[in-house]
Design an enzyme around this catalytic site. Structure first.
Site, PDB file in Angstrom:
ATOM      1  CD  GLU A  70       1.730  -6.037   5.246  1.00 58.02           C
ATOM      2  OE1 GLU A  70       2.616  -6.669   5.633  1.00 58.02           O
ATOM      3  OE2 GLU A  70       0.875  -5.925   4.171  1.00 58.02           O
TER       4      GLU A  70
ATOM      5  CD  GLU B 116      -2.436  -7.576   2.628  1.00 54.25           C
ATOM      6  OE1 GLU B 116      -2.157  -6.572   2.448  1.00 54.25           O
ATOM      7  OE2 GLU B 116      -2.853  -7.813   3.716  1.00 54.25           O
TER       8      GLU B 116
ATOM      9  CB  ALA C  60      -0.803  -0.068   1.174  1.00 53.26           C
TER      10      ALA C  60
ATOM     11  N   GLY D 154       0.830  -5.243   0.861  1.00 49.42           N
ATOM     12  CA  GLY D 154      -0.501  -4.841  -0.160  1.00 49.42           C
ATOM     13  C   GLY D 154      -0.188  -5.474  -1.231  1.00 49.42           C
TER      14      GLY D 154
HETATM   15  N1  T1G Z   1       4.565   3.491   0.075  1.00 48.39           N
HETATM   16  C1  T1G Z   1       5.188   4.743  -0.463  1.00 48.39           C
HETATM   17  N2  T1G Z   1       6.439   4.866  -0.544  1.00 48.39           N
HETATM   18  C2  T1G Z   1       7.289   4.040  -0.660  1.00 48.39           C
HETATM   19  C3  T1G Z   1       6.802   2.462  -0.182  1.00 48.39           C
HETATM   20  C4  T1G Z   1       5.406   2.404   0.065  1.00 48.39           C
HETATM   21  N3  T1G Z   1       4.994   1.119   0.459  1.00 48.39           N
HETATM   22  N4  T1G Z   1       7.947   1.578  -0.366  1.00 48.39           N
HETATM   23  C5  T1G Z   1       8.920   2.406  -0.952  1.00 48.39           C
HETATM   24  N5  T1G Z   1       8.407   3.790  -0.971  1.00 48.39           N
HETATM   25  C6  T1G Z   1       9.164   5.004  -1.379  1.00 48.39           C
HETATM   26  C7  T1G Z   1      10.496   5.338  -0.629  1.00 48.39           C
HETATM   27  O1  T1G Z   1      10.202   6.006   0.652  1.00 48.39           O
HETATM   28  C8  T1G Z   1      11.629   5.658  -1.459  1.00 48.39           C
HETATM   29  O2  T1G Z   1      11.001   7.200  -1.523  1.00 48.39           O
HETATM   30  C9  T1G Z   1      11.232   5.122  -2.741  1.00 48.39           C
HETATM   31  O3  T1G Z   1       9.872   4.572  -2.591  1.00 48.39           O
HETATM   32  C10 T1G Z   1      12.462   4.015  -2.952  1.00 48.39           C
HETATM   33  O4  T1G Z   1      12.266   3.119  -1.707  1.00 48.39           O
HETATM   34  C11 T1G Z   1      -2.450  -2.773   3.100  1.00 48.39           C
HETATM   35  C12 T1G Z   1      -0.769  -1.895   5.245  1.00 48.39           C
HETATM   36  C13 T1G Z   1      10.319  -1.753  -1.834  1.00 48.39           C
HETATM   37  C14 T1G Z   1      12.237  -3.032  -0.781  1.00 48.39           C
HETATM   38  O5  T1G Z   1       6.506  -2.118   3.931  1.00 48.39           O
HETATM   39  O6  T1G Z   1      10.567  -2.099   1.713  1.00 48.39           O
HETATM   40  O7  T1G Z   1       0.882  -2.588   2.373  1.00 48.39           O
HETATM   41  O8  T1G Z   1      13.156   8.243  -0.886  1.00 48.39           O
HETATM   42  O9  T1G Z   1      14.345   3.769  -1.080  1.00 48.39           O
HETATM   43  O10 T1G Z   1      15.797   0.283  -1.177  1.00 48.39           O
HETATM   44  O11 T1G Z   1      -1.464  -4.748   4.372  1.00 48.39           O
HETATM   45  O12 T1G Z   1      11.190   0.514  -0.679  1.00 48.39           O
HETATM   46  O13 T1G Z   1      12.983   8.041  -3.088  1.00 48.39           O
HETATM   47  O14 T1G Z   1      11.287   9.655  -2.030  1.00 48.39           O
HETATM   48  O15 T1G Z   1      13.286   1.664  -0.050  1.00 48.39           O
HETATM   49  O16 T1G Z   1      15.180  -0.307  -3.515  1.00 48.39           O
HETATM   50  C15 T1G Z   1       4.070  -2.468   3.017  1.00 48.39           C
HETATM   51  C16 T1G Z   1       8.320  -0.828   1.983  1.00 48.39           C
HETATM   52  C17 T1G Z   1       3.317  -1.207   3.196  1.00 48.39           C
HETATM   53  C18 T1G Z   1       7.613  -1.924   1.658  1.00 48.39           C
HETATM   54  C19 T1G Z   1      12.646  -1.077  -2.316  1.00 48.39           C
HETATM   55  N6  T1G Z   1       5.034  -2.622   2.095  1.00 48.39           N
HETATM   56  N7  T1G Z   1       9.178  -0.598   0.963  1.00 48.39           N
HETATM   57  O17 T1G Z   1      13.861  -0.564  -1.514  1.00 48.39           O
HETATM   58  O18 T1G Z   1      14.016   1.732  -2.557  1.00 48.39           O
HETATM   59  S1  T1G Z   1       1.991  -1.221   4.281  1.00 48.39           S
HETATM   60  C20 T1G Z   1       6.356  -2.326   2.533  1.00 48.39           C
HETATM   61  C21 T1G Z   1      10.396  -1.330   1.194  1.00 48.39           C
HETATM   62  C22 T1G Z   1       1.144  -2.124   3.497  1.00 48.39           C
HETATM   63  C23 T1G Z   1      -0.976  -3.572   3.421  1.00 48.39           C
HETATM   64  C24 T1G Z   1      -0.287  -2.849   4.337  1.00 48.39           C
HETATM   65  C25 T1G Z   1      11.417  -0.746   0.020  1.00 48.39           C
HETATM   66  C26 T1G Z   1      11.606  -1.786  -1.120  1.00 48.39           C
HETATM   67  P1  T1G Z   1      11.906   8.410  -1.881  1.00 48.39           P
HETATM   68  P2  T1G Z   1      13.920   2.691  -1.033  1.00 48.39           P
HETATM   69  P3  T1G Z   1      14.777   0.232  -2.264  1.00 48.39           P
END
Ligand code: T1G
Length: 688
Positions: free
Chosen positions: A125, A105, A63, A102
């Protein structure tokens, strides 16, 4: 169609492509067109199968975290997953990169998942203080079983495509053209014909769950939660998946998610997620970086060996230099032992151990550093010694080599100025054990060239470190604040608190351990040597050291350690020593509560952070949070000292600091102007 979602439909094979750089987060501007596209394809009789794919480097990584805490825009992800499960024709998720949260999911709403060989699949999450809120806690157990699902969801750790296939999460693994293979797979399913059973209706993997085993696993995981709510909620949600009908479990998941997402702990952990990424945005970040191939480490002791391992673990050839062969061999033996322990624990393969050891070259001749692109010294913490080492480096290092000091406290400007190439010099302050602790303080000296900073910041990421750029002052950010956090420790003891009471106040706050237990772990002799070098004293700690009580390494310190045990046991001798010192100094003893302990340790910690911000030693308050969470174990559920100041109430912090300043007159309690400003405005921005 929208720019974020497109549909290609050839011969009845529909491919829906999500394109929302950089990680295909399922933002509202993706969800709406995606919902519309899937609805249309469901109802299109000419469409025989549907593949969901993503453009760019990864399948949807979750998400959109930036949307949390704001009004929810429909359709939510849950509605899209529910829509998918009304589609009778085969639906296939083509997964590459990291299908997380998400994103996974969404894929669980499909009948099938086809994963690229290099893909990772996970529900992280919990790391954001949440639980999978798109049905993951109820659907994943139906594919991989309750135990595997519980482990994945509570740890938040992703698994490989191969592991996903073996566990029943992926239906096929592709080493080649993923999309073509996914379309072929979908076509094959369409030819075979249905019915295609949505994940929600698959219960066979749950049927045989041994609930008592599950509950024992959940209890063990909960024990490690250390005050965090999300791991417990994750376990409860998976328990519901086993014991409740699907829709009830799904509704319960929703309630748990709503409770977590609005809570302080998730706000704190989401703050840290973005804070770590902000910390990497340094001036000159996109400058041409210097090429780093071989790394030289001077000093094969605990720090030097750990730093050398950190680089070898990142695939860099390392030249490890010591003054004498005996010390060198001792250092290399320690490194070999560390890797052997990892192999015995199953966290490293034998092949990887050999590969990493092959990267090491030992030497006692500085000339052997001539081919190194980065040289880091980790020698004795003494300015004269450091300057001597840099004098030698200046003579042997090739032009353009980056010269770094691992000093914990000392003036990096002075070290840089002792060379003919100050632009190539900076600090790289690792935290022990350097091959494990994620934090790296990159100390930007006055003359450090911007591309040198950018090169080292990029390098930090490549070796898996969380880097924070800090300025030059005694102790930079972390250790300077650590001094403020510990300045009252002996006063607290003299006034009546015991080491165990102070440590319990810390562990109840969420720290992995308190300051006295930490001192015993690190070795009290280190602080003793530092105090003597700076002409300082600590009446109780110095006495312990004079008695040879250095902590775990001598079996006695603030606590007693029975033979071989690392568990601290309160020692009546220490209580007697403290009482005697208090009497000697005429300090009346009294009961001291946990609140006072926190006020006299963690409030000065925040206050020192405010001073560091005012002085520009740290660029952002969130950088300070990143330092403390990754370098000192500040509880992630509280977001770091500066975020926590908002939770605690900065006005109260200021008020209590003023009280203790009036009581003691000690400078650490004098509220920093920026802290007062934060109390008024809620903003840590120093300027303007
Ligand atoms: N939402 C918004 N922005 C995100 C994002 C996300 N999920 N993931 C990454 N970004 C942005 C990050 O801030 C950065 O921005 C850029 O993308 C590159 O990220 C309903 C509730 C995928 C392994 O927890 O683990 O889904 O600094 O530097 O090192 O059940 O990003 O460039 O402006 O980390 O190559 C669950 C979180 C969400 C995954 C890539 N998902 N992301 O790593 O790049 S909650 C996560 C990561 C959810 C549902 C629930 C990593 C990555 P900027 P990065 P990277």
């Amino acid at each position: 169609m929208s720019s974020s979602v497109s549909v290609a439909n050839q011969h009845g094979m529909a491919v829906v492509t999500i394109d929302n750089p950089p990680v295909n987060a399922l933002s509202f501007h993706v969800r709406k067109p995606l919902y519309e596209a899937l609805t249309a394809l469901r109802d299109d009789p000419a469409t025989r199968a549907i593949v969901i794919a993503c453009a760019g480097r990864t399948f949807a990584a979750g998400a959109d975290i930036t949307e949390f805490g704001k009004p929810v825009e429909q359709p939510e992800l849950r509605a899209i997953v529910a829509l998918l499960e009304t589609i009778a024709k085969p639906t296939v998720a083509a997964i590459h990169g990291t299908a997380l949260g998400g994103g996974l999911e969404l894929a669980l709403g499909c009948h099938f998942r086809v994963a690229d060989l290099g893909a990772k699949l996970g529900l992280p999450e919990v790391k954001l203080g949440l639980l999978p809120g798109g049905g993951g806690t109820v659907r994943l157990p139906r594919l991989v079983g309750a135990a595997k699902a519980l482990g994945m969801i509570v740890s938040g750790a992703p698994i490989s495509a191969e592991e996903a296939k073996a566990a029943g999460l992926a239906d096929a693994v592709v080493d080649g053209d993923l999309l073509a293979e996914a379309v072929r797979f979908a076509g094959e399913m369409a030819r075979r014909g249905g019915p295609f059973v949505p994940v929600r209706n698959r219960n066979d993997r749950l049927a045989g769950t041994d609930l008592s085993t599950f509950d024992a696993q959940a209890a063990e995981l909960a024990r490690k939660a250390r005050g965090l709510e999300a791991p417990l909620a994750c376990a409860e949600a998976v328990h519901n998946a086993i014991t409740l009908p699907f829709d009830e479990a799904l509704a319960a998941e929703r309630q748990l998610f709503l409770r977590l997402v609005s809570g302080d702990q998730s706000r704190a952990q989401r703050h840290l997620f973005f804070a770590e990424r902000e910390a990497a945005k340094i001036p000159g970040k996109d400058l041409q970086k210097r090429r780093i191939v071989r790394v030289g480490i001077i000093g094969a002791g605990t720090m030097g060996g750990g730093i050398a391992m950190a680089f070898a673990n990142g695939g860099f050839p390392v030249t490890l230099l010591e003054t004498g062969d005996e010390a060198l061999q001792r250092g290399l033996a320690m490194i070999e032992k560390n890797y052997a322990v990892s192999v015995s624990r199953g966290t490293l393969t034998e092949e990887a151990r050999q590969q990493r050891l092959s990267l090491f070259k030992g030497s006692t001749d500085h000339a052997d550093l001539a081919d190194c692109d980065l040289i880091i010294e980790a020698v004795f913490e003494d300015m004269a010694v450091k300057k001597q080492v840099f004098g030698k480096l200046d003579a042997v290092a090739k032009p353009g080599a980056i010269l770094a000091t691992n000093t914990s406290y000392l003036d990096v400007d002075a070290i840089a100025d002792s060379t003919s190439r100050p632009r190539d010099v900076l600090g790289m302050h690792f935290f022990s054990p350097a091959n494990v602790m994620k934090l790296l303080e990159i100390v930007r000296a006055e003359k450090t060239a911007p591309e040198v900073l950018a090169t080292v910041a990029d390098l930090a990421r490549r070796i898996g470190k969380v880097a924070v750029v800090v300025g030059v002052c005694h102790g930079f950010v972390g250790n300077r604040m650590l001094s403020a956090r510990g300045a009252e420790n002996e006063f607290l003891l003299l006034e009546g608190a015991t080491p165990a009471q102070v440590d319990k106040a810390f562990t109840d706050f969420g720290w992995p351990m308190g300051p006295f237990q930490m001192g015993d772990l690190a070795g009290l002799d280190i602080g003793w040597r530092n105090r003597k070098a700076r002409g300082q004293t600590a009446v109780i700690a110095d006495t312990l050291c004079e008695q040879g009580r250095f902590g775990q390494k001598t079996g006695r310190g603030w606590y007693r350690y029975d033979s071989g045990s690392r568990d601290p046991v309160a020692d009546p001798e220490i209580d007697a020593l403290i009482r005697a010192k208090a009497a000697e100094l005429g300090v009346a003893q009294r009961e001291i509560g946990a609140d006072e302990i926190i006020e006299r340790t963690l409030y000065p910690l925040v206050n020192e952070g405010a001073k560091i911000l005012e002085e520009g030693i740290a660029a952002r308050a969130s950088d300070i949070d990143v330092v403390w969470v990754n370098g000192y174990g500040f509880p992630i559920g509280k977001g770091g000292p500066m975020f926590w100041a908002g939770l605690e109430g900065a006005g109260r912090i200021v008020e209590r600091l003023e009280y203790w300043h009036a009581q003691t007159g000690r400078a650490i309690f004098e509220p920093a102007p920026l802290l007062k400003r934060f109390a008024e405005t809620g903003s840590w921005i120093a300027s303007g």
